[in-house]
Scaffold this motif. Sequence first.
Motif, PDB file in Angstrom:
ATOM      1  N   LEU A  50       0.934  -1.121  -0.253  1.00 54.71           N
ATOM      2  CA  LEU A  50      -0.204   0.097  -0.476  1.00 54.71           C
ATOM      3  C   LEU A  50       0.933   1.169   0.103  1.00 54.71           C
ATOM      4  CD1 LEU A  50      -3.240  -0.948   2.313  1.00 54.71           C
ATOM      5  CD2 LEU A  50      -2.540  -0.173  -0.249  1.00 54.71           C
ATOM      6  N   SER A  51       2.193   1.684   0.931  1.00 55.24           N
ATOM      7  CA  SER A  51       2.773   2.270   0.839  1.00 55.24           C
ATOM      8  C   SER A  51       3.104   2.773  -0.528  1.00 55.24           C
ATOM      9  CB  SER A  51       4.269   2.201   1.523  1.00 55.24           C
ATOM     10  OG  SER A  51       3.725   1.694   2.758  1.00 55.24           O
ATOM     11  N   TRP A  52       3.968   1.491  -0.920  1.00 50.92           N
ATOM     12  CA  TRP A  52       4.478   1.819  -2.279  1.00 50.92           C
ATOM     13  C   TRP A  52       3.074   2.718  -3.873  1.00 50.92           C
ATOM     14  CZ3 TRP A  52       8.473   4.011  -4.096  1.00 50.92           C
ATOM     15  CH2 TRP A  52       9.780   3.679  -2.619  1.00 50.92           C
TER      16      TRP A  52
ATOM     17  N   ARG B  71      10.486  -7.528   8.192  1.00 46.17           N
ATOM     18  CA  ARG B  71      10.073  -6.801   8.936  1.00 46.17           C
ATOM     19  C   ARG B  71      10.365  -5.096   9.155  1.00 46.17           C
ATOM     20  NH1 ARG B  71       8.341 -10.387  12.978  1.00 46.17           N
ATOM     21  NH2 ARG B  71       9.370  -9.322  14.860  1.00 46.17           N
ATOM     22  N   ASN B  72      11.550  -5.074   9.366  1.00 46.04           N
ATOM     23  CA  ASN B  72      11.974  -4.338   9.329  1.00 46.04           C
ATOM     24  C   ASN B  72      12.409  -3.604   8.355  1.00 46.04           C
ATOM     25  OD1 ASN B  72      12.464  -3.904  12.223  1.00 46.04           O
ATOM     26  ND2 ASN B  72      13.824  -4.966  12.427  1.00 46.04           N
ATOM     27  N   LEU B  73      12.890  -4.148   7.116  1.00 50.70           N
ATOM     28  CA  LEU B  73      12.832  -3.310   5.981  1.00 50.70           C
ATOM     29  C   LEU B  73      11.855  -3.484   5.031  1.00 50.70           C
ATOM     30  CD1 LEU B  73      16.158  -6.756   4.837  1.00 50.70           C
ATOM     31  CD2 LEU B  73      16.405  -3.762   5.935  1.00 50.70           C
TER      32      LEU B  73
ATOM     33  N   GLY C  69       9.643   0.729   3.113  1.00 51.47           N
ATOM     34  CA  GLY C  69       8.463   1.229   2.180  1.00 51.47           C
ATOM     35  C   GLY C  69       7.618   2.573   2.984  1.00 51.47           C
ATOM     36  N   VAL C  70       7.692   2.070   4.292  1.00 54.01           N
ATOM     37  CA  VAL C  70       6.673   3.406   4.894  1.00 54.01           C
ATOM     38  C   VAL C  70       7.444   4.608   4.916  1.00 54.01           C
ATOM     39  CG1 VAL C  70       5.208   3.439   6.598  1.00 54.01           C
ATOM     40  CG2 VAL C  70       4.925   2.003   6.209  1.00 54.01           C
ATOM     41  N   TYR C  71       8.566   3.973   5.469  1.00 54.01           N
ATOM     42  CA  TYR C  71       9.558   5.504   6.052  1.00 54.01           C
ATOM     43  C   TYR C  71       9.474   6.040   4.304  1.00 54.01           C
ATOM     44  CZ  TYR C  71      10.321   4.637  10.742  1.00 54.01           C
ATOM     45  OH  TYR C  71      10.327   4.762  12.174  1.00 54.01           O
TER      46      TYR C  71
END
Length: 157
Positions: free
Chosen positions: A10-12, A63-65, A70-72
């Motif tokens: 969704l972010s992208w 999850r971190n990547l 993604g979001v960041y």
Amino acid sequence: MTFFYVRFVLSWVCWVLFADKKRWKEIFPVCIFASFLSLIADQIVYFYITYWEYYGFEPTIIRNLMDDFGVYMVVTYLFIQWLPQKQTFIRMFSYWFAWAALAITIEYVHLITGHMAHYNGWSLWHSYVSDWILYWIFYQYHKIFQLEKLSKKCNLI
């Protein structure tokens, strides 16, 4: 598909729909900087003192990547892209307030759905203050390095 994969996609999708792609040379340096800060924070929180933790079926590194790239990346891109043209105190305060409210809402959704937890006294208020600081840092990074000139140069060519 789990929550974090959906959020990454969704972010992208948001980036594809809303990003001014002509400004990528100007804005991506700030996004990379934001992702770098997030990676550092993830390592500190994971290895030294746990203030928050994400839960899901994906391995922690995945999850971190997905979060960091993604979001960041997308949120930082759109934050810089939509900075007010006329940057008065009231406009900038309102702008940062709206972005911090969006960020804290996303975190709240993670908390109530059980995809995230806070530890060692960390709270939504700490996150909220951190969001204000991070948006200020991203803005300053963009401003100090005069990255908007990269878009202006590209438009002249």
